[in-house]
Design a protein around this motif. Sequence first.
Motif, PDB file in Angstrom:
ATOM      1  N   TRP A  38      43.266  -5.508  -2.818  1.00  0.00           N
ATOM      2  CA  TRP A  38      42.342  -6.585  -2.470  1.00  0.00           C
ATOM      3  C   TRP A  38      42.165  -7.554  -3.632  1.00  0.00           C
ATOM      4  N   ARG A  39      43.083  -7.555  -4.579  1.00  0.00           N
ATOM      5  CA  ARG A  39      42.972  -8.440  -5.730  1.00  0.00           C
ATOM      6  C   ARG A  39      42.840  -9.889  -5.271  1.00  0.00           C
ATOM      7  N   ASP A  40      41.953 -10.629  -5.910  1.00  0.00           N
ATOM      8  CA  ASP A  40      41.690 -12.041  -5.583  1.00  0.00           C
ATOM      9  C   ASP A  40      41.105 -12.236  -4.178  1.00  0.00           C
ATOM     10  N   GLY A  41      40.646 -11.151  -3.555  1.00  0.00           N
ATOM     11  CA  GLY A  41      40.011 -11.278  -2.245  1.00  0.00           C
ATOM     12  C   GLY A  41      40.975 -11.418  -1.089  1.00  0.00           C
ATOM     13  N   LYS A  42      42.256 -11.130  -1.316  1.00  0.00           N
ATOM     14  CA  LYS A  42      43.255 -11.218  -0.247  1.00  0.00           C
ATOM     15  C   LYS A  42      43.930  -9.865  -0.065  1.00  0.00           C
ATOM     16  N   HIS A  43      44.203  -9.512   1.172  1.00  0.00           N
ATOM     17  CA  HIS A  43      44.896  -8.268   1.493  1.00  0.00           C
ATOM     18  C   HIS A  43      45.851  -8.585   2.637  1.00  0.00           C
ATOM     19  N   TYR A  44      47.107  -8.786   2.293  1.00  0.00           N
ATOM     20  CA  TYR A  44      48.109  -9.240   3.254  1.00  0.00           C
ATOM     21  C   TYR A  44      47.608 -10.521   3.922  1.00  0.00           C
ATOM     22  N   GLU A  45      47.430 -10.540   5.247  1.00  0.00           N
ATOM     23  CA  GLU A  45      46.958 -11.782   5.880  1.00  0.00           C
ATOM     24  C   GLU A  45      45.444 -11.788   6.079  1.00  0.00           C
ATOM     25  N   HIS A  46      44.746 -10.872   5.448  1.00  0.00           N
ATOM     26  CA  HIS A  46      43.288 -10.780   5.581  1.00  0.00           C
ATOM     27  C   HIS A  46      42.588 -11.302   4.334  1.00  0.00           C
ATOM     28  N   TRP A  47      41.388 -11.818   4.545  1.00  0.00           N
ATOM     29  CA  TRP A  47      40.579 -12.353   3.456  1.00  0.00           C
ATOM     30  C   TRP A  47      39.284 -11.573   3.364  1.00  0.00           C
ATOM     31  N   ALA A  48      38.818 -11.355   2.152  1.00  0.00           N
ATOM     32  CA  ALA A  48      37.521 -10.709   1.953  1.00  0.00           C
ATOM     33  C   ALA A  48      36.413 -11.654   2.417  1.00  0.00           C
ATOM     34  N   GLY A  49      35.227 -11.093   2.570  1.00  0.00           N
ATOM     35  CA  GLY A  49      34.100 -11.888   3.023  1.00  0.00           C
ATOM     36  C   GLY A  49      34.024 -12.012   4.534  1.00  0.00           C
ATOM     37  N   GLN A  50      34.791 -11.172   5.234  1.00  0.00           N
ATOM     38  CA  GLN A  50      34.835 -11.257   6.692  1.00  0.00           C
ATOM     39  C   GLN A  50      34.583  -9.898   7.336  1.00  0.00           C
ATOM     40  N   ASP A  51      34.277  -9.933   8.626  1.00  0.00           N
ATOM     41  CA  ASP A  51      34.159  -8.728   9.435  1.00  0.00           C
ATOM     42  C   ASP A  51      35.558  -8.417   9.969  1.00  0.00           C
ATOM     43  N   LEU A  52      36.101  -7.275   9.588  1.00  0.00           N
ATOM     44  CA  LEU A  52      37.470  -6.914   9.976  1.00  0.00           C
ATOM     45  C   LEU A  52      37.516  -5.943  11.160  1.00  0.00           C
ATOM     46  N   THR A  53      36.410  -5.756  11.834  1.00  0.00           N
ATOM     47  CA  THR A  53      36.348  -4.804  12.944  1.00  0.00           C
ATOM     48  C   THR A  53      37.425  -5.089  13.989  1.00  0.00           C
ATOM     49  N   GLU A  54      37.552  -6.321  14.410  1.00  0.00           N
ATOM     50  CA  GLU A  54      38.525  -6.678  15.454  1.00  0.00           C
ATOM     51  C   GLU A  54      39.967  -6.606  14.961  1.00  0.00           C
ATOM     52  N   GLU A  55      40.166  -6.736  13.664  1.00  0.00           N
ATOM     53  CA  GLU A  55      41.524  -6.814  13.120  1.00  0.00           C
ATOM     54  C   GLU A  55      42.125  -5.458  12.767  1.00  0.00           C
ATOM     55  N   LEU A  56      41.318  -4.421  12.734  1.00  0.00           N
ATOM     56  CA  LEU A  56      41.829  -3.124  12.293  1.00  0.00           C
ATOM     57  C   LEU A  56      42.942  -2.602  13.194  1.00  0.00           C
ATOM     58  N   SER A  57      42.899  -2.929  14.472  1.00  0.00           N
ATOM     59  CA  SER A  57      43.936  -2.428  15.388  1.00  0.00           C
ATOM     60  C   SER A  57      45.333  -2.908  15.004  1.00  0.00           C
ATOM     61  N   ASP A  58      45.426  -4.011  14.252  1.00  0.00           N
ATOM     62  CA  ASP A  58      46.722  -4.524  13.804  1.00  0.00           C
ATOM     63  C   ASP A  58      47.187  -3.885  12.498  1.00  0.00           C
ATOM     64  N   ALA A  59      46.320  -3.116  11.852  1.00  0.00           N
ATOM     65  CA  ALA A  59      46.635  -2.551  10.533  1.00  0.00           C
ATOM     66  C   ALA A  59      47.515  -1.308  10.660  1.00  0.00           C
ATOM     67  N   PRO A  60      48.305  -1.030   9.619  1.00  0.00           N
ATOM     68  CA  PRO A  60      49.142   0.167   9.635  1.00  0.00           C
ATOM     69  C   PRO A  60      48.367   1.424   9.232  1.00  0.00           C
ATOM     70  N   HIS A  61      47.043   1.324   9.118  1.00  0.00           N
ATOM     71  CA  HIS A  61      46.210   2.461   8.742  1.00  0.00           C
ATOM     72  C   HIS A  61      45.016   2.543   9.689  1.00  0.00           C
ATOM     73  N   THR A  62      44.273   3.638   9.596  1.00  0.00           N
ATOM     74  CA  THR A  62      43.106   3.836  10.453  1.00  0.00           C
ATOM     75  C   THR A  62      41.841   3.444   9.699  1.00  0.00           C
ATOM     76  N   ALA A  63      40.711   3.570  10.357  1.00  0.00           N
ATOM     77  CA  ALA A  63      39.413   3.260   9.748  1.00  0.00           C
ATOM     78  C   ALA A  63      39.086   4.218   8.606  1.00  0.00           C
ATOM     79  N   LYS A  64      39.801   5.330   8.506  1.00  0.00           N
ATOM     80  CA  LYS A  64      39.580   6.287   7.406  1.00  0.00           C
ATOM     81  C   LYS A  64      39.751   5.616   6.045  1.00  0.00           C
ATOM     82  N   VAL A  65      40.465   4.512   5.990  1.00  0.00           N
ATOM     83  CA  VAL A  65      40.686   3.806   4.728  1.00  0.00           C
ATOM     84  C   VAL A  65      39.352   3.375   4.099  1.00  0.00           C
TER      85      VAL A  65
END
Length: 76
Positions: A38-65
């Motif tokens: 999450w360096r610089d507030g970016k994680h692949y195509e995601h940005w910090a400061g947001q609600d990622l609830t809807e986007e987790l289904s596209d991630a290669p990991h589960t909510a356990k992260v």
Amino acid sequence: MNKPYTKQQLALRNGQDRDEIWVAYQGKIYDVGSSRLWRDGKHYEHWAGQDLTEELSDAPHTAKVFDKFEVVGELV
């Protein structure tokens, strides 16, 4: 009880406007600043400061992260 934050307050914790790097998931706000991914507030195509609830289904990991990060607040 966790401190409440609005979406606007969360948006400022994007690693750019402020040093904090936070994201929300299912109403909880996590400090992900300790992660090199999450360096610089970016994680692949995601940005910090947001609600990622809807986007987790596209991630290669589960909510356990989120288990490895501290909960710093609650999204209201």
